[in-house]
Motif scaffolding. Sequence first.
Motif, PDB file in Angstrom:
ATOM      1  N   SER A 104      21.459   9.458  71.604  1.00  0.00           N
ATOM      2  CA  SER A 104      20.768  10.680  71.208  1.00  0.00           C
ATOM      3  C   SER A 104      21.727  11.623  70.481  1.00  0.00           C
ATOM      4  O   SER A 104      22.949  11.480  70.557  1.00  0.00           O
ATOM      5  N   VAL A 105      21.174  12.600  69.811  1.00  0.00           N
ATOM      6  CA  VAL A 105      21.994  13.623  69.155  1.00  0.00           C
ATOM      7  C   VAL A 105      22.865  14.324  70.177  1.00  0.00           C
ATOM      8  O   VAL A 105      24.067  14.540  69.952  1.00  0.00           O
ATOM      9  N   ASP A 106      22.284  14.675  71.311  1.00  0.00           N
ATOM     10  CA  ASP A 106      23.024  15.418  72.329  1.00  0.00           C
ATOM     11  C   ASP A 106      24.224  14.635  72.853  1.00  0.00           C
ATOM     12  O   ASP A 106      25.322  15.161  72.981  1.00  0.00           O
ATOM     13  N   THR A 107      23.996  13.360  73.170  1.00  0.00           N
ATOM     14  CA  THR A 107      25.083  12.525  73.678  1.00  0.00           C
ATOM     15  C   THR A 107      26.141  12.310  72.605  1.00  0.00           C
ATOM     16  O   THR A 107      27.346  12.348  72.883  1.00  0.00           O
ATOM     17  N   LEU A 202      24.340   7.453  66.062  1.00  0.00           N
ATOM     18  CA  LEU A 202      23.030   8.086  65.882  1.00  0.00           C
ATOM     19  C   LEU A 202      21.956   7.114  65.400  1.00  0.00           C
ATOM     20  O   LEU A 202      20.776   7.273  65.727  1.00  0.00           O
ATOM     21  N   THR A 203      22.365   6.135  64.593  1.00  0.00           N
ATOM     22  CA  THR A 203      21.375   5.257  63.958  1.00  0.00           C
ATOM     23  C   THR A 203      21.340   3.843  64.514  1.00  0.00           C
ATOM     24  O   THR A 203      20.370   3.110  64.296  1.00  0.00           O
ATOM     25  N   GLY A 204      22.416   3.428  65.191  1.00  0.00           N
ATOM     26  CA  GLY A 204      22.486   2.066  65.683  1.00  0.00           C
ATOM     27  C   GLY A 204      23.034   1.088  64.667  1.00  0.00           C
ATOM     28  O   GLY A 204      23.078  -0.130  64.932  1.00  0.00           O
ATOM     29  N   VAL A 232      17.214   8.397  60.827  1.00  0.00           N
ATOM     30  CA  VAL A 232      16.734   9.217  61.945  1.00  0.00           C
ATOM     31  C   VAL A 232      16.306  10.570  61.391  1.00  0.00           C
ATOM     32  O   VAL A 232      17.128  11.503  61.313  1.00  0.00           O
ATOM     33  N   PRO A 233      15.047  10.706  60.967  1.00  0.00           N
ATOM     34  CA  PRO A 233      14.602  11.946  60.318  1.00  0.00           C
ATOM     35  C   PRO A 233      14.754  13.196  61.174  1.00  0.00           C
ATOM     36  O   PRO A 233      14.867  14.298  60.642  1.00  0.00           O
ATOM     37  N   SER A 234      14.796  13.039  62.490  1.00  0.00           N
ATOM     38  CA  SER A 234      14.852  14.199  63.384  1.00  0.00           C
ATOM     39  C   SER A 234      16.261  14.758  63.571  1.00  0.00           C
ATOM     40  O   SER A 234      16.433  15.767  64.258  1.00  0.00           O
ATOM     41  N   PRO A 236      19.469  16.939  63.288  1.00  0.00           N
ATOM     42  CA  PRO A 236      19.641  18.303  62.764  1.00  0.00           C
ATOM     43  C   PRO A 236      20.338  18.278  61.408  1.00  0.00           C
ATOM     44  O   PRO A 236      21.303  17.527  61.209  1.00  0.00           O
ATOM     45  N   LYS A 237      19.873  19.104  60.497  1.00  0.00           N
ATOM     46  CA  LYS A 237      20.442  19.101  59.146  1.00  0.00           C
ATOM     47  C   LYS A 237      21.942  19.410  59.134  1.00  0.00           C
ATOM     48  O   LYS A 237      22.691  18.766  58.384  1.00  0.00           O
ATOM     49  N   PRO A 238      22.433  20.377  59.934  1.00  0.00           N
ATOM     50  CA  PRO A 238      23.886  20.619  59.918  1.00  0.00           C
ATOM     51  C   PRO A 238      24.697  19.389  60.306  1.00  0.00           C
ATOM     52  O   PRO A 238      25.774  19.151  59.743  1.00  0.00           O
ATOM     53  N   LEU A 239      24.200  18.610  61.255  1.00  0.00           N
ATOM     54  CA  LEU A 239      24.905  17.391  61.655  1.00  0.00           C
ATOM     55  C   LEU A 239      24.817  16.338  60.556  1.00  0.00           C
ATOM     56  O   LEU A 239      25.801  15.646  60.256  1.00  0.00           O
ATOM     57  N   ASP A 240      23.665  16.217  59.940  1.00  0.00           N
ATOM     58  CA  ASP A 240      23.475  15.296  58.822  1.00  0.00           C
ATOM     59  C   ASP A 240      24.434  15.638  57.685  1.00  0.00           C
ATOM     60  O   ASP A 240      25.104  14.762  57.117  1.00  0.00           O
ATOM     61  N   ASP A 241      24.531  16.935  57.366  1.00  0.00           N
ATOM     62  CA  ASP A 241      25.423  17.381  56.285  1.00  0.00           C
ATOM     63  C   ASP A 241      26.888  17.141  56.633  1.00  0.00           C
ATOM     64  O   ASP A 241      27.692  16.751  55.778  1.00  0.00           O
ATOM     65  N   LEU A 242      27.248  17.379  57.881  1.00  0.00           N
ATOM     66  CA  LEU A 242      28.641  17.202  58.302  1.00  0.00           C
ATOM     67  C   LEU A 242      29.067  15.748  58.156  1.00  0.00           C
ATOM     68  O   LEU A 242      30.147  15.451  57.607  1.00  0.00           O
ATOM     69  N   ILE A 243      28.252  14.825  58.629  1.00  0.00           N
ATOM     70  CA  ILE A 243      28.601  13.401  58.534  1.00  0.00           C
ATOM     71  C   ILE A 243      28.652  12.963  57.076  1.00  0.00           C
ATOM     72  O   ILE A 243      29.524  12.178  56.681  1.00  0.00           O
ATOM     73  N   ASP A 244      27.760  13.485  56.255  1.00  0.00           N
ATOM     74  CA  ASP A 244      27.791  13.167  54.824  1.00  0.00           C
ATOM     75  C   ASP A 244      29.118  13.615  54.202  1.00  0.00           C
ATOM     76  O   ASP A 244      29.704  12.889  53.392  1.00  0.00           O
ATOM     77  N   ARG A 245      29.613  14.792  54.584  1.00  0.00           N
ATOM     78  CA  ARG A 245      30.900  15.277  54.069  1.00  0.00           C
ATOM     79  C   ARG A 245      32.041  14.391  54.554  1.00  0.00           C
ATOM     80  O   ARG A 245      32.992  14.119  53.798  1.00  0.00           O
ATOM     81  N   MET A 246      31.985  13.937  55.788  1.00  0.00           N
ATOM     82  CA  MET A 246      33.042  13.094  56.331  1.00  0.00           C
ATOM     83  C   MET A 246      33.126  11.756  55.605  1.00  0.00           C
ATOM     84  O   MET A 246      34.193  11.133  55.564  1.00  0.00           O
ATOM     85  N   LEU A 247      32.018  11.316  55.007  1.00  0.00           N
ATOM     86  CA  LEU A 247      31.964  10.009  54.350  1.00  0.00           C
ATOM     87  C   LEU A 247      32.156  10.088  52.835  1.00  0.00           C
ATOM     88  O   LEU A 247      31.878   9.114  52.124  1.00  0.00           O
ATOM     89  N   ARG A 248      32.651  11.201  52.351  1.00  0.00           N
ATOM     90  CA  ARG A 248      32.914  11.312  50.915  1.00  0.00           C
ATOM     91  C   ARG A 248      34.054  10.377  50.499  1.00  0.00           C
ATOM     92  O   ARG A 248      35.010  10.161  51.248  1.00  0.00           O
TER      93      ARG A 248
END
Length: 439
Positions: A104-107, A202-204, A232-234, A236-248
């Motif tokens: 989960s996002v929380d874990t 998050l995605t498996g 995983v559409p649900s 949170p956008k800040p977490l989605d954006d953060l991981i995207d930045r980490m993978l640049r």
Amino acid sequence: MERRWIWPFELLDKLGEGGMGVVYRARYVKNDKIVAVKLLPASITDETLLARFEREMQLLRTLRHPHIVHTFGGKCEGDLRFYAMELIEGGNIDDLLRDRKKLSVDTTVAYALQMCSALAYAHDKGITHRDIKPGNFLLTKDGTLKLADFGLATVAAANKLTATGKTMGTFRYMAPEQIRGKPEPCPQTDLYALGIVLFEMLTGKVPFDAETPAEVLHLHLKTPPPRVSSVVPSVPKPLDDLIDRMLRKSIDERPASAVEVGVALKSLDETVRVSERRTVETTSPPTEAERVFIASPMTDETPGVREVPRWAIAIPTAIALLALFWAWSRGDEVDALKRVETMWIGQLMTGGIQERVLAAKTLGEIGTAGDDTVKSLTAALDDPEPTVRAAAATALGGLGSDAKEASGKIFRLAQQDDRPEVRTAAVEAHRKITGETLK
């Protein structure tokens, strides 16, 4: 087993085997301590590489962090190539993903904060891991996360592009600069791999995967990563954006440090709710820290009882360490220590039992010996919970003569407390503070 002894260790039983060696449970013969010993492959023969490995092992022995597996040292002599480390027997994140498929996002956020705390500490010491992957995040039996195999990355680098059958897993987490061989690995190299680990949690699945190592490497170099939200559409956008930045692809476009990643994770407007194997009961009103880090109730929760996983208690420690590194990066050491001290004093006064124990231990380890710290720990000697009293006494003992104003109360505790473990802790604390041994 062909060899039962690698002095000064007796090999007991095999714990696992991988592309970079075999791990044994072992006994350190000088004090009977049980440790893990990893034997490196005999195929590693480069003398320069092995010498570098030994130098790094000496440095790694000095690392002391709650989320890093303690390394006792390594040796390369003749055909012996091994290193010894703290034994962790709760599995790892890779095992967890095989069991649960995804988290989960929380874990994920809860574990990620501990990951960032470990990396921030190592990077501050000038150490880049270079082999971040789920299998290197070990879990203790109570669920606390610890990062392992720092020094092994040096040796693994020599084999990555040749031992394809054994290191396919590693390819999935390699940053573009590692594949190109330039520039040298840096903290952002670890953050790229960490981004992949978080994506997988998050995605498996990993963002880049293919049938052959060559195809995987090409994807890392040329293909933009998918978004977590595409799977995983649900999220949170800040977490989605953060991981995207980490993978640049570019190092300069990634977050500047593990501290920055940790702060971003902490700022997520998500209440961390973690449901894990072990729980404890507490009826204390939730503190601010508990409201952020408390576990979600189980469906069969007893009325009035909240369930808190033991390992979740470690998360505030990670946050405190991250806060310190954040302030240190701005040259504000005194203010950083004061803020962390204030946070833990609040926990000691209002937290649940395990939170109060952890707060006492942490205040002792911070070692500021400020008036507020000494006073709060002295007050905790009257706590109704014996484990808290013992932890407070031990913490005051760790402050030595700076806690002399508490010596009278500790003396009375050593003589009068009704619990033997509290009396024992108080006797030792009195010795450390005053230099006198009570009889």
